[in-house]
Design an enzyme around this catalytic site. Sequence first.
Site, PDB file in Angstrom:
ATOM      1  N   GLY A  58      -5.907  -4.073   7.486  1.00 10.44           N
ATOM      2  CA  GLY A  58      -6.761  -2.729   7.763  1.00 10.44           C
ATOM      3  C   GLY A  58      -7.837  -3.096   8.887  1.00 10.44           C
ATOM      4  N   ASP A 118      -8.925  -0.513   5.858  1.00  9.23           N
ATOM      5  CA  ASP A 118      -8.680   0.815   6.499  1.00  9.23           C
ATOM      6  C   ASP A 118      -8.344   2.248   5.683  1.00  9.23           C
ATOM      7  OD1 ASP A 118      -6.189  -0.386   5.941  1.00  9.23           O
ATOM      8  OD2 ASP A 118      -5.356   1.327   7.433  1.00  9.23           O
ATOM      9  N   ARG A 126     -14.778  -6.534   0.406  1.00 11.05           N
ATOM     10  CA  ARG A 126     -14.193  -6.132   1.492  1.00 11.05           C
ATOM     11  C   ARG A 126     -13.397  -4.680   1.571  1.00 11.05           C
ATOM     12  NH1 ARG A 126      -8.639  -4.801   2.866  1.00 11.05           N
ATOM     13  NH2 ARG A 126      -8.429  -5.163   4.921  1.00 11.05           N
ATOM     14  N   THR A 170      -0.389   1.312   7.144  1.00 14.99           N
ATOM     15  CA  THR A 170      -0.324   0.375   5.910  1.00 14.99           C
ATOM     16  C   THR A 170      -0.477  -0.805   7.116  1.00 14.99           C
ATOM     17  OG1 THR A 170       0.805  -0.838   4.554  1.00 14.99           O
ATOM     18  CG2 THR A 170       2.020   0.613   5.905  1.00 14.99           C
ATOM     19  N   GLY A 171      -0.973  -1.870   6.685  1.00 18.04           N
ATOM     20  CA  GLY A 171      -1.003  -3.063   7.539  1.00 18.04           C
ATOM     21  C   GLY A 171      -2.624  -3.815   7.627  1.00 18.04           C
ATOM     22  N   THR A 193       0.868  -1.249  -0.243  1.00 25.18           N
ATOM     23  CA  THR A 193       0.038   0.114   0.157  1.00 25.18           C
ATOM     24  C   THR A 193       0.608   1.281  -0.007  1.00 25.18           C
ATOM     25  OG1 THR A 193      -1.898  -0.992   1.097  1.00 25.18           O
ATOM     26  CG2 THR A 193      -1.705   1.265   1.452  1.00 25.18           C
TER      27      THR A 193
HETATM   28  N1  ASP Z   1      -4.367  -1.523   5.108  1.00 27.93           N
HETATM   29  C1  ASP Z   1      -4.650  -2.193   3.719  1.00 27.93           C
HETATM   30  C2  ASP Z   1      -5.760  -2.914   3.869  1.00 27.93           C
HETATM   31  O1  ASP Z   1      -6.029  -3.538   4.870  1.00 27.93           O
HETATM   32  C3  ASP Z   1      -3.490  -3.224   3.228  1.00 27.93           C
HETATM   33  C4  ASP Z   1      -2.063  -2.419   3.282  1.00 27.93           C
HETATM   34  O2  ASP Z   1      -1.604  -1.621   3.982  1.00 27.93           O
HETATM   35  O3  ASP Z   1      -1.150  -3.030   2.545  1.00 27.93           O
HETATM   36  O4  ASP Z   1      -6.472  -3.014   2.775  1.00 27.93           O
END
Ligand code: ASP
Length: 334
Positions: A257, A234, A231, A254-255, A203
Amino acid sequence: MSMQRRVFLAVICAFGVSQAAISTQAAEVKGASKYAIVVHGGAGNSPAELSRKDRKAKEASMAAATRAGQKILASGGTALDAVETVIRNLEDDPLFNSGKGSVFNAAGINELDSSIMDGQTMACGAVAGVRTVRHPISAARHVMTDTRHVLLAGGGADRFAADVGLEIVEPKYFWTQGSWDELQGILQKEKSEAAERKKHMGTVGCAALDTHGNMAAGTSTGGLVNKKNGRVGDSPIIGAGTYANNATCAVSCTGVGEDFIRYAIAYDISAQMAYKGISVAEAVRNKIHHPKKIIYGGIIAVDYEGNVSVEFNTPGMSRAIADSSGRFEVKLGK
Ligand code: ASP
């Protein structure tokens, strides 16, 4: 205007200092020519898992996108323009999980999420689950500026982007071999949540302070690989993946969500600063290194003085920092 600045001006006015003195000193407090920008290209795998060529390409892309944002800030442009420009650049690079290069959901479809927020006015905009918008971050900005809404989703968001004249592409534009192979790998042999958590989280996001003392933040993603059709993570949720408030900071996350939505992480960073009076670095650390491990991922933030914070609890996170003191850094690993 930050709390500090408001208090400063109130004190000056109370003592009846002349108008000229107020504006000179206010400009000093504002740190008129100071700017800072921080960019992430996603938390996730260790860069050691990338080929040398991909590592170099990712670093170069992060550097080029950051320089594009820095150029805007250095010439007196707005944090909002810098954030949008950086993210548009990264949305075009298939090495990142946003725009071209987005991961596939379980139905083999790319559904993209993005948001942007203006810390001066608290205006914000977002799109979720778009399939045909080349630059979702620009669609988010149009939602912010051209509508009375904050979040548009699905087909309506795609149509809105077309109506405001953004570039529309065929859904297959987002198809990349790397993202397709990643989904197939998960579907065939790695059907565990842990395996999906470990995977591609490239992301992109950006937070910036401009020379006028205004802040902005934005985030753009294809989401999590093999996510359920429909889906939403975040990244398009203001307060979860993105937040900006001139009184405190600008944040992009990022992570996983769901973790960031559950704990309203981006807003929480700002709230900790406002209510506890702690630094941006401490507020970010409190969440990333929480004793109960409430989130898995990374956070970037900049405060009203240009202090930058970058933390992650994944093996890697691509990130870059530039500011008016001449600092310029790009890193992928620990
Ligand atoms: N946070 C993003 C999500 O869950 C994914 C990511 O940050 O890589 O959609």
